[in-house]
Design a protein around this motif. Structure first.
Motif, mmCIF file in Angstrom:
data_model
loop_
_atom_site.group_PDB
_atom_site.id
_atom_site.type_symbol
_atom_site.label_atom_id
_atom_site.label_comp_id
_atom_site.label_asym_id
_atom_site.label_seq_id
_atom_site.Cartn_x
_atom_site.Cartn_y
_atom_site.Cartn_z
ATOM 1 N N ASP A 165 0.864 -1.175 0.000
ATOM 2 C CA ASP A 165 0.000 0.000 0.000
ATOM 3 C C ASP A 165 0.902 1.227 0.000
ATOM 4 N N LEU A 166 1.011 1.885 -1.168
ATOM 5 C CA LEU A 166 1.833 3.086 -1.289
ATOM 6 C C LEU A 166 0.937 4.307 -1.155
ATOM 7 N N ASN A 167 1.177 5.114 -0.124
ATOM 8 C CA ASN A 167 0.286 6.227 0.188
ATOM 9 C C ASN A 167 0.747 7.533 -0.416
ATOM 10 N N GLY A 168 -0.230 8.305 -0.887
ATOM 11 C CA GLY A 168 0.051 9.606 -1.463
ATOM 12 C C GLY A 168 0.167 10.696 -0.420
ATOM 13 N N LEU A 169 0.288 11.924 -0.886
ATOM 14 C CA LEU A 169 0.435 13.086 -0.012
ATOM 15 C C LEU A 169 -0.920 13.713 0.293
ATOM 16 N N PRO A 170 -1.050 14.374 1.429
ATOM 17 C CA PRO A 170 -2.277 15.124 1.736
ATOM 18 C C PRO A 170 -2.236 16.463 1.010
ATOM 19 N N PRO A 171 -3.324 17.235 1.065
ATOM 20 C CA PRO A 171 -3.261 18.614 0.558
ATOM 21 C C PRO A 171 -2.402 19.442 1.511
ATOM 22 N N MET A 172 -1.081 19.335 1.332
ATOM 23 C CA MET A 172 -0.155 19.836 2.345
ATOM 24 C C MET A 172 -0.171 21.356 2.485
ATOM 25 N N THR A 187 -4.497 35.466 6.214
ATOM 26 C CA THR A 187 -5.851 35.094 5.784
ATOM 27 C C THR A 187 -6.303 33.705 6.224
ATOM 28 N N GLY A 188 -5.343 32.839 6.553
ATOM 29 C CA GLY A 188 -5.694 31.471 6.898
ATOM 30 C C GLY A 188 -5.996 30.612 5.692
ATOM 31 N N ALA A 189 -5.805 31.159 4.502
ATOM 32 C CA ALA A 189 -6.082 30.405 3.279
ATOM 33 C C ALA A 189 -4.992 29.371 3.026
ATOM 34 N N CYS A 190 -5.340 28.288 2.348
ATOM 35 C CA CYS A 190 -4.371 27.254 2.005
ATOM 36 C C CYS A 190 -3.349 27.784 1.006
ATOM 37 N N THR A 191 -2.148 27.244 1.058
ATOM 38 C CA THR A 191 -1.115 27.570 0.069
ATOM 39 C C THR A 191 -1.318 26.642 -1.124
ATOM 40 N N GLU A 192 -1.975 27.138 -2.145
ATOM 41 C CA GLU A 192 -2.403 26.287 -3.255
ATOM 42 C C GLU A 192 -1.230 25.764 -4.078
ATOM 43 N N GLU A 193 -0.101 26.477 -4.069
ATOM 44 C CA GLU A 193 1.079 25.972 -4.785
ATOM 45 C C GLU A 193 1.494 24.615 -4.221
ATOM 46 N N TYR A 194 1.471 24.489 -2.905
ATOM 47 C CA TYR A 194 1.855 23.229 -2.272
ATOM 48 C C TYR A 194 0.837 22.127 -2.576
ATOM 49 N N ASN A 195 -0.440 22.507 -2.607
ATOM 50 C CA ASN A 195 -1.469 21.518 -2.942
ATOM 51 C C ASN A 195 -1.305 21.006 -4.365
ATOM 52 N N ALA A 196 -0.954 21.911 -5.273
ATOM 53 C CA ALA A 196 -0.766 21.510 -6.667
ATOM 54 C C ALA A 196 0.405 20.550 -6.805
ATOM 55 N N VAL A 197 1.464 20.786 -6.038
ATOM 56 C CA VAL A 197 2.623 19.893 -6.072
ATOM 57 C C VAL A 197 2.230 18.519 -5.521
ATOM 58 N N ALA A 198 1.458 18.507 -4.436
ATOM 59 C CA ALA A 198 1.010 17.238 -3.860
ATOM 60 C C ALA A 198 0.131 16.486 -4.848
ATOM 61 N N TRP A 199 -0.763 17.196 -5.513
ATOM 62 C CA TRP A 199 -1.660 16.573 -6.492
ATOM 63 C C TRP A 199 -0.865 15.941 -7.633
ATOM 64 N N ALA A 200 0.138 16.676 -8.126
ATOM 65 C CA ALA A 200 0.953 16.163 -9.238
ATOM 66 C C ALA A 200 1.767 14.947 -8.799
ATOM 67 N N PHE A 201 2.336 15.012 -7.597
ATOM 68 C CA PHE A 201 3.087 13.860 -7.084
ATOM 69 C C PHE A 201 2.175 12.645 -6.979
ATOM 70 N N ASN A 202 0.973 12.848 -6.469
ATOM 71 C CA ASN A 202 0.033 11.741 -6.316
ATOM 72 C C ASN A 202 -0.338 11.127 -7.663
#
Length: 363
Positions: free
Chosen positions: A223-230, A241-256
């Motif tokens: 079971d190889l696990n991916g990354l969360p929306p880091m 603002t408390g908003a998510c850093t979408e650049e990091y989420n995009a990198v996690a999505w691409a890695f996954n």
């Protein structure tokens, strides 16, 4: 004669089923864990590193079924159990996965599960070096040592069955990006300073090599696990603002996406691991995103801050301690325990989602 005539079809059917139908798959015999702090059940307690959680209030809600006690820190980076503990229990194994380096654990306990993960670790050796924690190759070395001990304890044939029918869970990569690539850029992260996708490709190459090494050592259920929306971890949300850093989420999505492709290739008979191996992708991004999008639907109230600390936005490790007077009273309302790590509530949700969507194939 009449009785024999009536029973003959049933006998023939039973013989047909024995000859034609495949034998039932053996249950998971043990849970073997590799990775970082999201799955480390206490190995860092026994190495020289600052990345530890063997103190209160970590573990304050740790009360596994049948234990008769709890509420003590074990080295798990959470208020209670981790997803791997719930997964172990779901397979009929003990409700806590023991840390391999724990000197108080014997082979009788390790025969049904062993954790080799180390908080702060990554696929890149340089990531682990940042925190003086176990690199992935050392986790593998300890597994080889464990396999040899298991053969002495169970005997060659039984140990071989245990190892081949065990579920091997691998979960890491977040530290490679957040702590190494974006913060320090040491080792291979420096080589790909202008290309997060290039660094992701390097990490995926390490993941493939690791999976093949496990297979060569007898692993058949991976079971190889991916990354969360880091970018949505409390530590990585924008301070103002408390908003998510979408650049990091995009990198996690691409890695996954790359990891999904790797899993599909390893699981395929043509060019895959072979030998009856089954490889699945452990989705973490999707379930966490669901919780973030609609917290109330899953029983959460706060998904932007951690329970432990003052603001819950930067405290973790030694900064999350008994002096953190504003630590929340009910961690069950929070998705995150500290600035990075899930609460037991979120860990349980992740385990349940995985069992229902992926890991059920091994039951």
């Amino acid at each position: 004669m009449s009785a024999l005539r009536h029973s003959l079809p049933i006998i023939l059917l039973q013989l047909y089923m024995l000859c034609v139908l495949p034998p039932a798959a053996a249950k998971v015999t043990a849970l073997i864990v590799f990775g970082d702090s999201t799955v480390d059940t206490g190995n860092n307690n026994y190495i020289s590193t600052l990345v530890k959680s063997d103190f209160a209030p970590y573990g304050r809600d740790l009360r596994p079924p049948g234990s008769g006690s709890g509420g003590q820190p074990t080295g798990r980076f959470s208020n209670g159990r981790l997803a791997v503990d719930f997964i172990s229990e779901a397979f009929g194994l003990p409700p806590l996965v023991p840390a391999y380096l724990d000197p108080n654990v014997n082979m009788s306990s390790l025969a049904t599960g062993a954790c080799f993960a180390s908080a702060g670790a990554g696929y890149d050796n340089a990531t682990s070096d940042l925190f003086s924690v176990l690199p992935l190759w050392k986790e593998l070395d300890y597994f080889k040592e464990y396999a040899a001990k298991l053969r002495s304890f169970q005997g060659e044939d039984r140990a071989q069955e245990t190892l081949s029918e065990a579920l091997y869970l691998v979960s890491m990569g977040t530290n490679d990006f957040l702590e190494n690539y974006y913060a320090v850029r040491s080792g291979h992260a420096a080589e790909y300073a202008e290309s997060a996708s290039g660094y992701a490709g390097y990490l995926l190459g390490v993941a493939e090599s690791f999976a093949r090494a496990l297979h060569a050592l007898g692993a058949r259920k991976l079971d190889l696990n991916g990354l969360p929306p880091m970018g949505c971890l409390p530590l990585e949300r924008h301070a103002a603002t408390g908003a998510c850093t979408e650049e990091y989420n995009a990198v996690a999505w691409a890695f996954n996406a790359g990891l999904r492709d790797l899993v599909a290739r390893l699981d395929d008979g043509d060019g895959g691991l072979g030998g009856g191996a089954r490889v699945v992708y452990g989705d973490v991004y999707g379930p966490v995103s669901d919780v973030l999008a609609d917290p109330a639907a899953y029983g959460f109230e706060d998904v932007a801050a951690g329970c432990c600390g003052t603001t819950g936005r930067f405290e973790m490790g030694y900064m999350c301690n008994e002096a953190s007077l504003l630590t929340c009273a009910d961690a069950g309302k929070y998705a995150f325990w500290d600035a990075i790590h899930p609460t037991e509530h979120l860990h349980r949700f992740l385990a349940d989602r995985k069992m229902n969507t992926t890991l059920y194939v091994f039951q």
